[in-house]
Design a protein around this motif. Sequence first.
Motif, PDB file in Angstrom:
ATOM      1  N   ARG A 276     -10.711  -0.319  -1.481  1.00 38.80           N
ATOM      2  CA  ARG A 276      -9.924  -1.017  -2.508  1.00 38.80           C
ATOM      3  C   ARG A 276      -8.774  -0.151  -3.019  1.00 38.80           C
ATOM      4  N   LEU A 277      -8.840   1.150  -2.762  1.00 38.80           N
ATOM      5  CA  LEU A 277      -7.794   2.092  -3.142  1.00 38.80           C
ATOM      6  C   LEU A 277      -7.065   2.531  -1.880  1.00 38.80           C
ATOM      7  N   SER A 278      -5.737   2.461  -1.918  1.00 35.95           N
ATOM      8  CA  SER A 278      -4.959   2.878  -0.757  1.00 35.95           C
ATOM      9  C   SER A 278      -3.588   3.347  -1.216  1.00 35.95           C
ATOM     10  N   LEU A 279      -2.817   3.827  -0.253  1.00 35.07           N
ATOM     11  CA  LEU A 279      -1.434   4.209  -0.538  1.00 35.07           C
ATOM     12  C   LEU A 279      -0.532   3.006  -0.318  1.00 35.07           C
ATOM     13  N   CYS A 280       0.557   2.966  -1.046  1.00 33.87           N
ATOM     14  CA  CYS A 280       1.534   1.892  -0.941  1.00 33.87           C
ATOM     15  C   CYS A 280       2.027   1.777   0.508  1.00 33.87           C
ATOM     16  N   ALA A 281       2.173   0.557   1.000  1.00 35.66           N
ATOM     17  CA  ALA A 281       2.629   0.314   2.369  1.00 35.66           C
ATOM     18  C   ALA A 281       4.115   0.596   2.548  1.00 35.66           C
ATOM     19  N   ASP A 282       4.842   0.800   1.461  1.00 29.97           N
ATOM     20  CA  ASP A 282       6.259   1.165   1.537  1.00 29.97           C
ATOM     21  C   ASP A 282       6.339   2.622   1.989  1.00 29.97           C
ATOM     22  N   SER A 283       6.961   2.864   3.124  1.00 31.56           N
ATOM     23  CA  SER A 283       7.004   4.217   3.690  1.00 31.56           C
ATOM     24  C   SER A 283       7.749   5.212   2.805  1.00 31.56           C
ATOM     25  N   ALA A 284       8.558   4.722   1.889  1.00 32.53           N
ATOM     26  CA  ALA A 284       9.314   5.607   0.991  1.00 32.53           C
ATOM     27  C   ALA A 284       8.588   5.831  -0.337  1.00 32.53           C
ATOM     28  N   CYS A 285       7.368   5.325  -0.454  1.00 37.17           N
ATOM     29  CA  CYS A 285       6.634   5.411  -1.719  1.00 37.17           C
ATOM     30  C   CYS A 285       5.282   6.068  -1.490  1.00 37.17           C
ATOM     31  N   ALA A 286       4.862   6.869  -2.444  1.00 41.75           N
ATOM     32  CA  ALA A 286       3.548   7.510  -2.369  1.00 41.75           C
ATOM     33  C   ALA A 286       2.607   6.976  -3.448  1.00 41.75           C
ATOM     34  N   GLY A 287       2.954   5.828  -4.034  1.00 41.23           N
ATOM     35  CA  GLY A 287       2.140   5.245  -5.096  1.00 41.23           C
ATOM     36  C   GLY A 287       0.788   4.766  -4.581  1.00 41.23           C
ATOM     37  N   LEU A 288      -0.180   4.682  -5.509  1.00 38.12           N
ATOM     38  CA  LEU A 288      -1.508   4.173  -5.181  1.00 38.12           C
ATOM     39  C   LEU A 288      -1.567   2.671  -5.430  1.00 38.12           C
ATOM     40  N   VAL A 289      -2.393   2.013  -4.657  1.00 34.72           N
ATOM     41  CA  VAL A 289      -2.613   0.578  -4.785  1.00 34.72           C
ATOM     42  C   VAL A 289      -4.089   0.353  -5.075  1.00 34.72           C
ATOM     43  N   LEU A 290      -4.380  -0.403  -6.103  1.00 36.63           N
ATOM     44  CA  LEU A 290      -5.742  -0.850  -6.385  1.00 36.63           C
ATOM     45  C   LEU A 290      -5.781  -2.333  -6.058  1.00 36.63           C
ATOM     46  N   ASP A 291      -6.501  -2.683  -5.014  1.00 45.48           N
ATOM     47  CA  ASP A 291      -6.569  -4.068  -4.562  1.00 45.48           C
ATOM     48  C   ASP A 291      -7.864  -4.707  -5.043  1.00 45.48           C
ATOM     49  N   LEU A 292      -7.767  -5.522  -6.074  1.00 48.91           N
ATOM     50  CA  LEU A 292      -8.921  -6.235  -6.605  1.00 48.91           C
ATOM     51  C   LEU A 292      -8.944  -7.695  -6.158  1.00 48.91           C
ATOM     52  N   SER A 293      -8.054  -8.044  -5.214  1.00 49.97           N
ATOM     53  CA  SER A 293      -7.986  -9.422  -4.747  1.00 49.97           C
ATOM     54  C   SER A 293      -9.188  -9.744  -3.865  1.00 49.97           C
ATOM     55  N   ARG A 294      -9.537 -11.009  -3.790  1.00 47.11           N
ATOM     56  CA  ARG A 294     -10.685 -11.432  -2.986  1.00 47.11           C
ATOM     57  C   ARG A 294     -10.434 -11.204  -1.501  1.00 47.11           C
ATOM     58  N   ASN A 295      -9.202 -11.443  -1.066  1.00 44.24           N
ATOM     59  CA  ASN A 295      -8.921 -11.334   0.365  1.00 44.24           C
ATOM     60  C   ASN A 295      -8.331  -9.986   0.768  1.00 44.24           C
ATOM     61  N   ARG A 296      -8.317  -9.041  -0.170  1.00 41.22           N
ATOM     62  CA  ARG A 296      -7.844  -7.672   0.109  1.00 41.22           C
ATOM     63  C   ARG A 296      -6.442  -7.667   0.720  1.00 41.22           C
ATOM     64  N   SER A 297      -5.545  -8.393   0.099  1.00 35.48           N
ATOM     65  CA  SER A 297      -4.209  -8.550   0.659  1.00 35.48           C
ATOM     66  C   SER A 297      -3.133  -7.712  -0.027  1.00 35.48           C
ATOM     67  N   ARG A 298      -3.477  -7.014  -1.072  1.00 30.35           N
ATOM     68  CA  ARG A 298      -2.467  -6.233  -1.788  1.00 30.35           C
ATOM     69  C   ARG A 298      -2.088  -5.004  -0.980  1.00 30.35           C
ATOM     70  N   ARG A 299      -0.773  -4.819  -0.749  1.00 31.94           N
ATOM     71  CA  ARG A 299      -0.307  -3.722   0.081  1.00 31.94           C
ATOM     72  C   ARG A 299       0.637  -2.778  -0.647  1.00 31.94           C
TER      73      ARG A 299
END
Length: 176
Positions: A133-156
């Motif tokens: 549920r925790l990952s790095l931002c899919a934007d190659s120029a960003c090092a931000g963290l992503v917390l994906d609480l969505s049911r379908n795990r679609s947050r990137r």
Amino acid sequence: MTFAHDTEAALLAAVELVNSAEEPDTLTEIAQLDEFFVKHVYTGVHTGDAAELGAVRALRAPLRRMLTSDRDTAVQLVNETLAKHRAVPQLVRHGDIDYHIHAVPAEAPMPVRIAVETAMAMIDLIRSDELSRLSLCADSACAGLVLDLSRNRSRRYCSTACGNRNAVAAYRARKK
């Protein structure tokens, strides 16, 4: 999987705090710390001084490590944090928030509360094997963290700005 309110709240706050270190740094002033305290409904001691701001800013790197580690390393970091601060979980309720876990006394400094609440939230992710549920931002120029609480795990993306920037780039690439 749905997590308890306090787990989600602690993780959202931790991710926001860690991401505040990305350019542009969004936690440089006491007023920004005050807003963070209110937004994430922290209770207990909040001195609102430069020392507290510095201590909260210093949490960003260790929390980033905890949130981005593999499962075994995350367990080690969680256990170290809880032991260091002598966390003793208790059920409490206050204001409009029903029973949830506090693991430090009300007089604990804000940085201690943030560290312990993040560690307690990580326990739920580790026990349910949901660290994905925790990952790095899919934007190659960003090092931000992503917390994906969505049911379908679609947050990137860590933010709407990163998502929009990538959507525009993809659109322009398709139109060429």
